[in-house]
Enzyme design. Structure first.
Site, short mmCIF file in Angstrom:
data_model
loop_
_atom_site.label_atom_id
_atom_site.label_comp_id
_atom_site.label_asym_id
_atom_site.label_seq_id
_atom_site.Cartn_x
_atom_site.Cartn_y
_atom_site.Cartn_z
N SER A 288 0.67 -1.28 -0.03
CA SER A 288 -0.28 0.35 -0.29
C SER A 288 0.96 1.41 0.08
CB SER A 288 -0.97 0.26 1.10
OG SER A 288 -0.47 0.52 2.30
N ASP A 289 0.46 2.59 -0.02
CA ASP A 289 1.08 3.46 -0.44
C ASP A 289 0.73 4.09 1.85
OD1 ASP A 289 2.52 5.95 -0.36
OD2 ASP A 289 1.56 6.55 -2.34
N TRP A 290 1.84 4.58 1.98
CA TRP A 290 1.59 5.17 3.54
C TRP A 290 0.44 5.31 4.06
CZ3 TRP A 290 6.60 6.64 6.40
CH2 TRP A 290 5.95 6.77 7.54
N GLY A 291 -0.07 4.77 4.39
CA GLY A 291 -1.11 4.52 4.97
C GLY A 291 -2.78 4.62 4.75
N SER A 292 -2.47 4.53 3.32
CA SER A 292 -3.57 4.44 2.59
C SER A 292 -4.67 3.51 2.65
CB SER A 292 -3.13 4.29 1.16
OG SER A 292 -2.33 2.66 0.49
#
Ligand code: BGC
Length: 753
Positions: A288-292
């Site tokens: 995932s992207d950061w915290g996505s």
């Protein structure tokens, strides 16, 4: 506590004890399955969890993300990967916990955004794209990979292949520009550079192609904003560079913050399951992207973290970067029957497979060698490599009356602008572990040519204080106290070099701008300078295309130098003095004003195109500015000149066409030209661009030398993707255009059956 040797024994044992049940499985799959069969559900979910290395980076850390909990989970075997831990000593510490203190001793993937270098910085990716030199880009990516790997990293979150059509979006600096074909070629070069021939070579990294997908189309160029694109644009424009990177062997993919068709990419099954893991049979891992994953609650498609975790895992996101939601909720979701364990197994297989491929099971400390770190990081070879790359990245936008190159002696030069002495901005955004203020400034580069006199005057500060990664840049918009000195310096000079543009932190993630002229007081200062000296060379340093309309109208020469990395000043000086003949070409259109954005050369005809000879108003245009770019895609001058002739086309069997053209160096010195081939499909079942890049070659020629070049167009070049992602080649007429920019005029028609 298990020793390395014990770990090795345990893993070898997994492999030896379980004879392959399915002989068609590769050795790696077999090893992975054996290990998987020994893991508890909790341990499997742990592998899907990625923790940041204890500092805030691109987003706030959730409350439960404090360091002690992270250590506790690491010890329990509930972490599969960490990011932002660098340096052999630090990496060894966390790897040791994973290997020696957890039940199964599974080593960690260590990820980092090595985007354009680690310590020795290459130019920002957009600048490198301007070189159109695939070998050079591969080499520069390799330099970054070698330094990162020597510092303990085994996985980089690059290349970013998002298409950049909107210069307001700060992340255009991280990509390779506006064109799908060019971005695809560069994606392949980067993957080769990072991954090399063998992933378990301790000087290579696993690549991660990002952001899947559509992130570059954030509305109005505002980062993290909503995305509205059609399926046709998705398949024709956005996805091909991802496919190219995967075909080149990229082992991982990162999804993105934006939504697409109303579904956040992180929870988007069409993107991840149907296309990526389905149609394209991608066998690597999706992070995932950061915290996505957590952000799907903000998108208001998941009511809480548990629902977000469920959406993401069902859609095919294998690893959770910094949301902590997989580790908190997946167990319960599986036990309650909402998520099948087979999905977890599939994700974990992908993660373990990468660890095997990276050689981590053979030696978890493979990337942790202090001596190698000392030898490799900042080596002379790397410094020379990034200097070469920097020179190749510079684009000569304008050069009236051959003002450039400069004479090497006898000149009295005024050097003006805060960026001229700035040793930090050239490092750009995403600067790895570069030491602050470690770049060669323009002034430092110039004084290597000591037979001219330099008079430096800042004129005005660009920023009020040294910017930091997490905070907004504070511009100087009021203090003009240095203007008088700068004007005086310009008045008494033979020539003025004005170094102006953006601070290194004005582009990059979360650095969108609604106004893209020279920021702060810089244009105002230039307006004063032209009153006293007309011979002004603008050295434009930026992380994106700027609106240089005023500068184009009033200044005789403009050199686009981007943020060029550690060797910036040397590269710029060598080009200014002609020791290097500029050969860069723009990978993004430079607009006439911000209102033209998004701007790209490969626009469609529309139902109301321009009709030469008509003087009525009802066609697709602006009343106050032409439709085209100030400096178009593919544009870039040289200190020599080139001419094109003899364009020929030979239609072969099987929908292939051979194109030939002659190129001559018609100027006084050796130089390189990027020969660009554009194609126009006259009629097709879907509306198509008026021209599209379908081939290029970078060629070096001596004065007077002629070379004949050949291009082969096949189905991929002649065809286009429909809204389902299927390639269509439709018979009919095409026009091929060849030249040194997207305005290429030498044209020829051919027809295919
Ligand atoms: C960016 C990614 C990056 C990640 C980790 C995110 O904010 O969008 O591109 O890889 O942070 O630093």
């Amino acid at each position: 506590m298990k020793t390395r040797f014990q770990l090795f024994l345990i893993f070898s044992l997994y492999c030896a004890c379980s004879a392959p049940k399915n002989p068609s499985l590769s050795t790696i799959d077999h090893q992975v399955d054996s290990l998987l069969s020994m893991m508890t559900l909790e341990e499997k979910i742990g592998q899907m969890n990625q923790y940041n290395g204890f500092w805030d980076v691109t987003g706030p850390a959730p409350a439960e993300g404090d360091a002690s909990l992270k250590y506790e989970n690491l010890r329990k075997g509930l972490v599969g990967s960490m990011l932002n831990i660098t340096g052999v000593e630090e990496v060894r510490k966390v790897q040791k916990i994973a290997v020696e203190e957890t039940r199964l001793g599974i080593p960690l993937l260590i990820g980092f955004d090595m985007i354009h270098g680690m310590k020795t910085m290459s130019p920002i990716p957009l600048a490198e794209a301007a070189s159109w030199d695939m070998e050079a880009i591969e080499k520069s990516s390799q330099i970054g990979a070698r330094e990162a790997a020597a510092m303990g990293i085994n996985w980089t979150f690059a290349p970013m292949v998002d298409i950049g059509r909107d210069a307001r979006w700060g992340r255009v600096m991280e990509g390779a520009g506006e064109d799908t074909y060019l971005v695809s070629q560069i994606a392949k070069a980067r993957v080769r550079g990072y991954q090399g021939e063998n992933l378990s070579d301790p000087l290579t990294l696993a690549a991660c192609v990002k952001h899947f997908a559509g992130y570059g189309f954030s509305e109005s160029g505002r980062d993290y904003n909503t995305v509205e694109v059609s399926r046709v644009t998705l398949h024709q424009v956005i996805l091909p560079p991802f496919k190219a990177a995967l075909d080149a062997g990229a082992r991982t993919v990162m999804n993105s913050f934006n939504d697409l068709d109303g579904v956040p990419a992180t929870g988007n099954s069409y993107l991840q399951r149907e296309i990526l893991k389905g149609k394209w049979s991608f066998g690597g891992l999706v992070v995932s992207d950061w915290g996505s994953i957590g952000e799907m609650v903000n998108h208001r498609v998941a009511k809480d973290g548990k629902e977000a975790a469920k959406m993401a895992v069902l859609a095919g996101s294998d690893m959770d970067m910094e949301s902590y939601l997989y580790v908190s909720h997946l167990k319960e979701l599986v036990e309650s029957g909402q998520v099948k364990e087979s999905l977890i197994d599939d994700a974990v297989r992908r993660i373990l497979r990468l660890k095997v491929e990276l050689g981590l099971f053979d030696n978890p400390y493979l990337y942790c060698d202090e001596q190698r770190e000392q030898e490799i990081v900042g080596s002379e070879e790397h410094v020379a490599g990034v200097l070469e790359m920097a020179k190749k990245s510079i684009v000569l936008l304008k050069n009236e009356q051959n003002l450039l190159p400069l004479k090497k002696s006898g000149l009295n030069i005024a050097v003006i602008g805060a960026l001229a002495e700035d040793k930090d901005s050239p490092l750009g955004s995403w600067r790895g572990e570069a030491d602050p203020n470690s770049a060669i400034s323009v002034l430092e580069g110039l004084i290597e040519y000591p037979d001219n006199k330099y008079n430096f005057a800042k004129g005005a500060d660009l920023v009020l204080e040294q910017p930091v990664f997490l905070k907004e840049v504070k511009l100087n918009t009021t203090d003009r106290s240095g203007f008088a000195q700068a004007i005086q310096a310009a008045r008494s000079a033979d020539i003025v070099i004005a170094v102006m543009g953006e601070n290194g932190f004005q582009s990059g993630e979360a650095r969108s701008r609604s106004e893209i002229k020279l920021p702060g007081l810089q244009q105002e200062l230039l307006e004063e300078l032209v009153k006293v000296n007309e011979k002004i060379i603008l050295v434009s340093m930026s992380g994106r295309p700027l609106d240089l309309s005023w500068e184009d109208e009033h200044l005789p020469a403009i050199l686009q130098v981007w943020h060029l990395g550690s060797q910036s000043g040397h590269a710029i000086a060598q080009v200014l003095y002609g020791d290097y003949n500029p050969s860069g070409k723009l990978p993004m259109s430079f607009p006439r004003n911000v209102g033209q954005l998004p701007l790209y050369y490969n626009q469609k005809s529309t139902g109301r195109p321009f009709n030469p000879g008509d003087d009525i108003v009802f066609w697709s245009h602006y009343s106050d500015v032409p439709n085209d770019a100030l400096y178009p895609f593919g544009h870039g001058l040289s200190y020599t000149s080139f001419s094109y002739s003899d364009l020929r086309a030979e239609v072969l069997e099987n929908q292939q066409v051979k194109i030939k053209v002659n190129l001559k160096n018609t100027g006084p010195r050796e130089g390189e030209e990027v020969v660009q081939l554009y194609l126009h499909d006259h009629f097709s079942s879907l509306t198509r661009p008026v021209r599209e890049l379908k081939g290029f070659q970078k060629i070096s020629l001596q004065p007077g030398e002629v070379k004949s070049l050949e291009f082969l167009l096949g189905k991929e070049e002649l065809g286009f993707f429909d809204g389902e992602g299927n390639l269509q080649v439709e018979p009919g007429e095409f026009t091929v255009m060849i030249g040194g920019s997207s305005k290429a005029e030498l044209a020829l028609k051919f027809e295919i059956d």
